[in-house]
Design an enzyme around this catalytic site. Structure first.
Site, PDB file in Angstrom:
ATOM      1  N   ASP A 118      30.734  62.054 -20.838  1.00 51.00           N
ATOM      2  CA  ASP A 118      30.405  62.678 -19.552  1.00 51.00           C
ATOM      3  C   ASP A 118      30.226  61.591 -18.488  1.00 51.00           C
ATOM      4  O   ASP A 118      29.492  60.621 -18.715  1.00 51.00           O
ATOM      5  CB  ASP A 118      29.096  63.471 -19.741  1.00 51.00           C
ATOM      6  CG  ASP A 118      28.776  64.366 -18.567  1.00 51.00           C
ATOM      7  OD1 ASP A 118      29.696  64.771 -17.846  1.00 51.00           O
ATOM      8  OD2 ASP A 118      27.566  64.670 -18.391  1.00 51.00           O
ATOM      9  N   HIS A 119      30.875  61.730 -17.357  1.00 51.09           N
ATOM     10  CA  HIS A 119      30.775  60.758 -16.257  1.00 51.09           C
ATOM     11  C   HIS A 119      30.964  59.320 -16.731  1.00 51.09           C
ATOM     12  O   HIS A 119      30.126  58.452 -16.493  1.00 51.09           O
ATOM     13  CB  HIS A 119      29.429  60.886 -15.535  1.00 51.09           C
ATOM     14  CG  HIS A 119      29.320  62.149 -14.768  1.00 51.09           C
ATOM     15  ND1 HIS A 119      29.962  62.360 -13.575  1.00 51.09           N
ATOM     16  CD2 HIS A 119      28.676  63.302 -15.042  1.00 51.09           C
ATOM     17  CE1 HIS A 119      29.715  63.578 -13.145  1.00 51.09           C
ATOM     18  NE2 HIS A 119      28.946  64.186 -14.018  1.00 51.09           N
TER      19      HIS A 119
ATOM     20  N   GLU B 218      37.430  63.221 -11.800  1.00 51.33           N
ATOM     21  CA  GLU B 218      36.550  63.833 -10.800  1.00 51.33           C
ATOM     22  C   GLU B 218      36.959  63.454  -9.381  1.00 51.33           C
ATOM     23  O   GLU B 218      37.295  62.324  -9.094  1.00 51.33           O
ATOM     24  CB  GLU B 218      35.103  63.396 -11.042  1.00 51.33           C
ATOM     25  CG  GLU B 218      34.152  63.929  -9.969  1.00 51.33           C
ATOM     26  CD  GLU B 218      32.681  63.716 -10.300  1.00 51.33           C
ATOM     27  OE1 GLU B 218      32.341  63.641 -11.491  1.00 51.33           O
ATOM     28  OE2 GLU B 218      31.890  63.629  -9.360  1.00 51.33           O
TER      29      GLU B 218
ATOM     30  N   GLY C 208      20.955  68.741 -11.984  1.00 55.64           N
ATOM     31  CA  GLY C 208      19.514  68.992 -11.987  1.00 55.64           C
ATOM     32  C   GLY C 208      19.182  70.353 -11.389  1.00 55.64           C
ATOM     33  O   GLY C 208      20.067  71.166 -11.125  1.00 55.64           O
TER      34      GLY C 208
ATOM     35  N   HIS D  22      30.393  71.105 -12.753  1.00 55.51           N
ATOM     36  CA  HIS D  22      29.234  70.321 -13.193  1.00 55.51           C
ATOM     37  C   HIS D  22      27.967  70.968 -12.626  1.00 55.51           C
ATOM     38  O   HIS D  22      28.038  71.842 -11.769  1.00 55.51           O
ATOM     39  CB  HIS D  22      29.352  68.881 -12.675  1.00 55.51           C
ATOM     40  CG  HIS D  22      30.288  68.052 -13.494  1.00 55.51           C
ATOM     41  ND1 HIS D  22      29.865  67.021 -14.293  1.00 55.51           N
ATOM     42  CD2 HIS D  22      31.628  68.117 -13.657  1.00 55.51           C
ATOM     43  CE1 HIS D  22      30.911  66.485 -14.905  1.00 55.51           C
ATOM     44  NE2 HIS D  22      31.993  67.126 -14.532  1.00 55.51           N
TER      45      HIS D  22
ATOM     46  N   GLY E 261      25.650  72.881 -14.051  1.00 54.40           N
ATOM     47  CA  GLY E 261      25.548  74.302 -14.410  1.00 54.40           C
ATOM     48  C   GLY E 261      24.136  74.859 -14.405  1.00 54.40           C
ATOM     49  O   GLY E 261      23.934  76.070 -14.276  1.00 54.40           O
TER      50      GLY E 261
ATOM     51  N   VAL F 271      26.295  72.024 -18.779  1.00 60.39           N
ATOM     52  CA  VAL F 271      24.870  72.361 -18.737  1.00 60.39           C
ATOM     53  C   VAL F 271      24.094  71.264 -19.459  1.00 60.39           C
ATOM     54  O   VAL F 271      24.396  70.944 -20.611  1.00 60.39           O
ATOM     55  CB  VAL F 271      24.595  73.720 -19.424  1.00 60.39           C
ATOM     56  CG1 VAL F 271      23.105  74.040 -19.416  1.00 60.39           C
ATOM     57  CG2 VAL F 271      25.381  74.845 -18.751  1.00 60.39           C
TER      58      VAL F 271
ATOM     59  N   THR G   9      20.403  69.924 -17.905  1.00 63.55           N
ATOM     60  CA  THR G   9      18.976  70.028 -17.581  1.00 63.55           C
ATOM     61  C   THR G   9      18.323  71.281 -18.174  1.00 63.55           C
ATOM     62  O   THR G   9      17.178  71.232 -18.645  1.00 63.55           O
ATOM     63  CB  THR G   9      18.789  70.008 -16.045  1.00 63.55           C
ATOM     64  OG1 THR G   9      19.463  68.859 -15.524  1.00 63.55           O
ATOM     65  CG2 THR G   9      17.330  69.938 -15.658  1.00 63.55           C
TER      66      THR G   9
HETATM   67  P1  13P Z   1      22.871  69.952 -15.088  1.00 62.87           P
HETATM   68  O1  13P Z   1      21.956  68.919 -15.670  1.00 62.87           O
HETATM   69  O2  13P Z   1      22.534  70.293 -13.688  1.00 62.87           O
HETATM   70  O3  13P Z   1      22.995  71.157 -15.967  1.00 62.87           O
HETATM   71  O4  13P Z   1      24.323  69.278 -15.016  1.00 62.87           O
HETATM   72  C1  13P Z   1      24.991  68.891 -16.174  1.00 62.87           C
HETATM   73  C2  13P Z   1      26.247  68.171 -15.876  1.00 62.87           C
HETATM   74  O5  13P Z   1      26.945  68.470 -14.932  1.00 62.87           O
HETATM   75  C3  13P Z   1      26.634  67.078 -16.764  1.00 62.87           C
HETATM   76  O6  13P Z   1      27.756  66.408 -16.320  1.00 62.87           O
END
Ligand code: 13P
Length: 287
Positions: free
Chosen positions: A84-85, A135, A178, A207, A209, A230, A232
């Site tokens: 991720d990222h 992205e 977040g 992203h 979510g 998702v 957080t």
């Molecule tokens: P949240 O933490 O807002 O659910 O975002 C998760 C996310 O986009 C991970 O790349």
């Protein structure tokens, strides 16, 4: 069954549902998500940020844990292990470690540099059978107490990056990581529609979510979103369930301090949250 995310997301895009990417932090997280996906017969993507990878002592540990757990739990639904990222260097580390999918987040580079690095990584990833996400338009979030509206991606830049051969594309549409602030303006469906028109049938990624209202999720899926991240929300329910257990003094009753007992309510809370999201995203029975 570990696999790249390409096929599951193409199917999701065509079938008008989305596959959840749930970020993992440790063994409990991974086990909860894998078991829920199997129980619901849903494809799933395990997201690993660079920070979480470091926390778990490196991407090699993560890849070995996920591969072994997938096998020992007898998971038959499609599972992608996804960075991720990812930074440029992080992408190469995950490719080497045995991930099945990577995200190159070049959104902070000038578009030409994003294009050059993405092109290189697309070739490397595809040569090895991995899927790759790119992205455009940085996803916002909280910084130094200032909470901003997420950036909206330029549809022409999205088209430019999509044409490089990436398998799915994250485009900012006012979403942020977040918890959303009370004054959040919501997703920009105007932007999403414009991007969707430009990129054809490319699966789009949403992203941030956590906390997006259900009706916005459904609308986003109808406009080409096929992967929703998702993170957080699982952390919040895990913390809440653990706090309740301790505040009720259960860790001091019998062997309630045993980590297998102490972490059980949080584990169950993650399972319930992942189930709720898979039902909302429409991925149940789509394995
Ligand atoms: P949240 O933490 O807002 O659910 O975002 C998760 C996310 O986009 C991970 O790349």
């Amino acid at each position: 069954m570990l696999t790249s995310a390409t096929e599951m997301l193409q199917k999701a895009r065509a079938g008008k549902y989305a596959v959840g990417q749930f970020n993992i932090n440790n063994l409990e997280w991974t086990k909860a998500i894998l078991l829920t996906a199997q129980e619901l017969n849903s494809p799933v993507i395990l997201g690993v940020s660079e920070g979480a990878g470091k926390y778990m002592t490196g991407f090699e540990t993560v890849a070995a844990m996920v591969a072994a757990m997938d096998k020992s739990l007898g998971i038959t639904v499609p599972v992608a292990l996804h960075l991720d990222h990812g930074s440029y260097e992080g992408c190469y580390k995950c490719i080497k470690a045995g991930f099945t999918s990577i995200m190159f987040d070049g959104s902070h580079f000038p578009i030409d540099e994003n294009v050059a690095k993405t092109t290189e990584l697309v070739n490397v990833a595809h040569g090895l059978g991995l899927s790759i996400e790119a992205e455009v338009g940085a996803i916002g979030g909280e910084e130094d107490g200032v909470i901003g509206k997420g950036e909206c991606a330029d549809p022409d830049e999205c088209k430019q990056i999509a044409d490089l051969g990436v398998d799915f594309l994250a485009a900012g549409i006012g979403n942020i990581h977040g918890v959303y602030p009370a004054n959040w303006e919501g997703l920009s469906f105007e932007t999403l529609e414009a991007i969707n028109k430009k990129v054809g049938d490319m699966p789009l990624v949403l992203h941030g979510g956590t906390g997006i209202p259900d009706d916005m999720i459904t609308k986003a899926i109808s406009l080409g979103v096929a992967k929703i991240n998702v993170n957080t929300e699982c952390q919040l329910v895990f913390a809440e369930a653990t706090r309740k257990y301790i505040e009720a003094g259960k860790d001091q009753q019998g062997k309630g301090f045993d980590p297998r007992k102490l972490l059980a309510p949080g584990f169950e809370a993650i399972k319930a949250k992942v189930k709720e999201k898979m039902e909302l995203f429409g991925s149940v029975n789509k394995a």
